[in-house]
Design a protein around this motif. Structure first.
Motif, PDB file in Angstrom:
ATOM      1  N   SER A 113       0.837  -1.210   0.000  1.00  0.00           N
ATOM      2  CA  SER A 113       0.000   0.000   0.000  1.00  0.00           C
ATOM      3  C   SER A 113       0.871   1.260   0.000  1.00  0.00           C
ATOM      4  O   SER A 113       0.551   2.243  -0.659  1.00  0.00           O
ATOM      5  N   ILE A 403     -15.252  -1.899   4.199  1.00  0.00           N
ATOM      6  CA  ILE A 403     -13.872  -1.721   3.740  1.00  0.00           C
ATOM      7  C   ILE A 403     -13.451  -2.931   2.914  1.00  0.00           C
ATOM      8  O   ILE A 403     -14.045  -4.009   3.020  1.00  0.00           O
ATOM      9  N   LYS A 404     -12.419  -2.714   2.107  1.00  0.00           N
ATOM     10  CA  LYS A 404     -11.805  -3.824   1.381  1.00  0.00           C
ATOM     11  C   LYS A 404     -10.500  -4.122   2.117  1.00  0.00           C
ATOM     12  O   LYS A 404      -9.641  -3.237   2.254  1.00  0.00           O
ATOM     13  N   ALA A 405     -10.375  -5.330   2.639  1.00  0.00           N
ATOM     14  CA  ALA A 405      -9.190  -5.690   3.431  1.00  0.00           C
ATOM     15  C   ALA A 405      -8.278  -6.599   2.629  1.00  0.00           C
ATOM     16  O   ALA A 405      -8.741  -7.588   2.044  1.00  0.00           O
ATOM     17  N   ASN A 406      -6.996  -6.265   2.562  1.00  0.00           N
ATOM     18  CA  ASN A 406      -5.995  -7.127   1.926  1.00  0.00           C
ATOM     19  C   ASN A 406      -5.181  -7.795   3.019  1.00  0.00           C
ATOM     20  O   ASN A 406      -4.529  -7.102   3.802  1.00  0.00           O
ATOM     21  N   CYS A 421     -12.545 -13.779   9.550  1.00  0.00           N
ATOM     22  CA  CYS A 421     -13.239 -12.759   8.744  1.00  0.00           C
ATOM     23  C   CYS A 421     -14.724 -13.084   8.590  1.00  0.00           C
ATOM     24  O   CYS A 421     -15.562 -12.183   8.580  1.00  0.00           O
ATOM     25  N   GLU A 444     -14.337  -8.240   1.918  1.00  0.00           N
ATOM     26  CA  GLU A 444     -15.130  -7.038   2.163  1.00  0.00           C
ATOM     27  C   GLU A 444     -15.735  -7.203   3.552  1.00  0.00           C
ATOM     28  O   GLU A 444     -16.414  -8.193   3.823  1.00  0.00           O
ATOM     29  N   LEU A 447     -16.617  -1.997   8.611  1.00  0.00           N
ATOM     30  CA  LEU A 447     -15.552  -1.333   9.363  1.00  0.00           C
ATOM     31  C   LEU A 447     -15.765  -1.455  10.873  1.00  0.00           C
ATOM     32  O   LEU A 447     -14.822  -1.625  11.642  1.00  0.00           O
ATOM     33  N   PHE A 468      -1.879  -6.808   7.263  1.00  0.00           N
ATOM     34  CA  PHE A 468      -3.237  -6.354   7.011  1.00  0.00           C
ATOM     35  C   PHE A 468      -3.235  -4.899   6.560  1.00  0.00           C
ATOM     36  O   PHE A 468      -2.517  -4.089   7.118  1.00  0.00           O
ATOM     37  N   ASP A 469      -4.029  -4.617   5.543  1.00  0.00           N
ATOM     38  CA  ASP A 469      -4.144  -3.247   5.060  1.00  0.00           C
ATOM     39  C   ASP A 469      -5.561  -3.074   4.538  1.00  0.00           C
ATOM     40  O   ASP A 469      -6.137  -4.023   4.012  1.00  0.00           O
ATOM     41  N   TYR A 470      -6.141  -1.876   4.709  1.00  0.00           N
ATOM     42  CA  TYR A 470      -7.521  -1.741   4.239  1.00  0.00           C
ATOM     43  C   TYR A 470      -7.775  -0.387   3.594  1.00  0.00           C
ATOM     44  O   TYR A 470      -7.090   0.585   3.866  1.00  0.00           O
ATOM     45  N   THR A 471      -8.796  -0.367   2.726  1.00  0.00           N
ATOM     46  CA  THR A 471      -9.239   0.898   2.125  1.00  0.00           C
ATOM     47  C   THR A 471     -10.768   0.929   2.196  1.00  0.00           C
ATOM     48  O   THR A 471     -11.420  -0.095   1.976  1.00  0.00           O
TER      49      THR A 471
END
Length: 595
Positions: A113, A403-406, A421, A444, A447, A468-471
């Motif tokens: 990210s 959110i979209k979590a990677n 999840c 997905e 939040l 973990f990273d999210y947008t």
């Protein structure tokens, strides 16, 4: 200007950014061996204790290469997802970035990210493979991952070790050769981008900036573009280990300005400094406003300290541009602030900094995220606080943020991560294998479900390997209810929470059990209840302390004792009606740590 290089260091948490920055400072002799210490740029006690970087730190170094003298402006950035706003501001003031990857752990979520942030700003990327001296390092495997990610050549990747100092010379040479010099016109009107600021109790506010065009002179009158205020540049200079005054800071350089500003609201990160005599036509663009993810109320323990807390919050906001707040009032806690944070770690750090740096002991309410309520009249209400929720008869439906979590993890932990999840109401969108034993999972998730303890649980089930990273993506309709906590039939608004109906009973039961442990016993029975509207979903009783009123009656007629017991019974009834129950601060904190 041809010999200036502005660059930042980006990486995932714990991949060795600050250690490598220490080696670069030593190699360029910016800092003497006597002043050298671990994490030399991390000047907060909190950063040294936790071993993490919270603030971005800028410093200037001098380096000689092929007989030419270069000036390096380095910014060391944080790696935790909660401080990604610090990273985006650092990237906005650089032309290049060192992308550091741990040779033992490989590419992780925050690496990717932060890399996308840098590529979005057209930065030149220098990949560095760090910690190659570790016994568990797999340099060849990780080099393959970097080549796949960046599309660079294998020989462009620099092998280094922040601990031993291996490869530091190669990194310094690569910075001279690969990172372009800053572009700008020294003859144009002054344009300087503010990327950070700090408060000094003796000198007022010190703003850090990068000069894009023109130059800034000591003593000249400058204007802050967005606020329109004008000041005298009492002192300008560059950032060494301490501030170093200069008469002029020219195009492409990173420096500081002291102009005796006392009011925190007058300096905004992302603002443009220009000259009053010859102003630029427009401000520098491309600086986005921060979007808080988690909201919580911060209240002073003593209501008389409200003004002092406001003063402390303004000072802290200078140093932490991602903190947002507005005043609010609560029936249980009096006056305080509703604050927006980027995550739970950010919230914890802010609370700790208030205590350490400003001596403010505060109470934090249950954190929640921002929801959108639609009423039957067609109104749209943004709710940052459960008490903003309209009454049930007026409410049509509620939308919550998704959110979209990677998540990148080892293959052996895939099952546990998917289960975690799914428990958090998530749906899996994609699963792809980066290598034979590393998987990227895309989910997905709401939040609100990941706010509390998701990150901690993810780390524990994957033995620390998952990253973990999210947008944020959008808002979706959801069956949410407001869970109220009643103590002795009185609602404690600071403990209210918005929660999905399926989890309300379980969550309410846990809070009641926790409060039963923490609230001290009184001389009357206390009922702790969790309620959705008028429906009670969980209850616990704290039994009364019995005062032995008949102790002084020895012998004699039973009617004497009975008279005293009847009198006690009446008193208890009255006490239950008018008695107030103090909720200790530890109770508010314990709710945050509910498992």
């Amino acid at each position: 200007m041809q010999h200036i290089r502005n660059f930042c260091i980006i990486a995932h948490i714990d991949h060795g950014k600050s250690t490598l920055a220490d080696r670069l400072l030593q190699a360029t002799k910016t800092i003497s061996d006597r002043d050298m210490e671990d994490q030399v740029l991390d000047d907060m006690d909190l950063e040294k204790e936790r071993g993490i970087t919270i603030k971005s730190h800028a410093i200037q170094m001098n380096y000689e290469h092929n007989g030419k003298k270069y000036v390096f402006n380095l910014i060391d950035t944080p790696g935790h997802v909660d401080f990604s706003y610090e990273v985006s501001r650092s990237i906005a003031s650089c032309e290049g970035a060192l992308l550091i990857v741990d040779a033992a752990q490989g590419i992780q979520a925050q690496t990717i990210s932060n890399l996308y942030l840098a590529l979005g700003n057209d930065l030149e990327i220098i990949p560095v493979l760090n910690k190659i001296d570790l016994p568990s390092a797999e340099p060849e495997v990780v080099k393959d991952q970097i080549v796949d990610l960046l599309g660079c050549k294998r020989e462009e990747i620099i092998s280094a070790s922040g601990k031993t100092g291996l490869g530091v010379e190669s990194i310094l040479e690569a910075i001279c050769e690969r990172i372009p010099p800053p572009k700008g016109d020294p003859a144009a009107p002054l344009q300087a981008l503010i990327f950070d600021s700090v408060f000094n109790s003796f000198r007022g506010i010190i703003a850090y900036y990068k000069v894009i065009n023109g130059e800034i002179h000591k003593g000249e009158k400058v204007k802050f573009f967005n606020t329109g205020h004008e000041y005298n540049a009492d002192e300008v200079g560059i950032l060494r280990l301490s501030l170093e005054p200069r008469d002029v800071v020219s195009t492409g350089d990173v420096g500081y300005i002291i102009s005796g500003i006392k009011d925190a609201r007058e300096v905004k990160v992302g603002d443009t400094i220009t000259s009053s005599a010859r102003p630029c036509e427009k401000g520098i663009q491309g600086f986005e406003d921060v979007k808080p993810m988690v909201f919580a109320g911060i209240y002073p323990v003593d209501t008389d300290d409200f003004e002092e807390l406001r003063y402390s919050m303004e000072k802290l906001q200078l140093n932490d541009a991602s903190l947002t707040w507005e005043p609010e009032a609560s029936a249980a806690l009096g006056f305080g602030f509703r604050c927006g944070f980027l995550g739970m770690l950010h919230m914890e750090i802010v609370q700790e900094r208030l205590e350490r740096e400003f001596n403010m002991t505060v109470i934090t309410t249950v954190p929640n995220v921002s929801y959108i309520a639609h009423t039957t009249k067609g109104e749209v209400i943004h709710m940052n606080n459960p008490s903003d929720m309209p009454i049930a008869t007026m409410l049509d439906f509620i939308e919550e943020p998704y959110i979209k979590a990677n998540i990148i993890t080892k293959t052996e932990f895939v099952g546990a991560v998917i289960k975690l999840c799914m428990d958090k109401r998530g749906t899996i969108v994609n699963q792809s294998y980066l290598t034979t034993d590393r998987v990227e999972l895309v989910f997905e998730l709401p939040l609100g479900e990941i706010v509390f303890d998701f990150y901690d649980k993810l780390k524990s089930i994957s033995k620390g390997y998952a990253s973990f990273d999210y947008t944020p993506i959008d808002y979706r309709q959801s069956d949410l209810v407001k869970l109220d906590i009643l103590i002795n039939s009185e609602q404690v608004d600071a403990l209210s929470a918005l929660i999905h109906r399926s989890r309300a009973h379980e969550f309410g039961k846990k809070i009641c059990e926790k409060l039963k442990e923490l609230i001290p016993r009184q001389q009357f029975q206390i009922a702790i209840q969790a309620a959705i509207g008028a429906k009670i979903v969980a209850r616990e009783n704290i039994s009364a302390i019995r005062k032995d009123v008949t102790a002084k009656c020895y012998g004699g007629d039973i009617s004497r004792k009975r008279k005293l017991l009847e009198k006690q019974k009446e008193g208890k009834k009255r006490m239950r009606q008018i008695g107030s129950v103090e909720v200790p601060q530890s109770a508010f904190m314990a709710v945050l740590k509910l498992d």
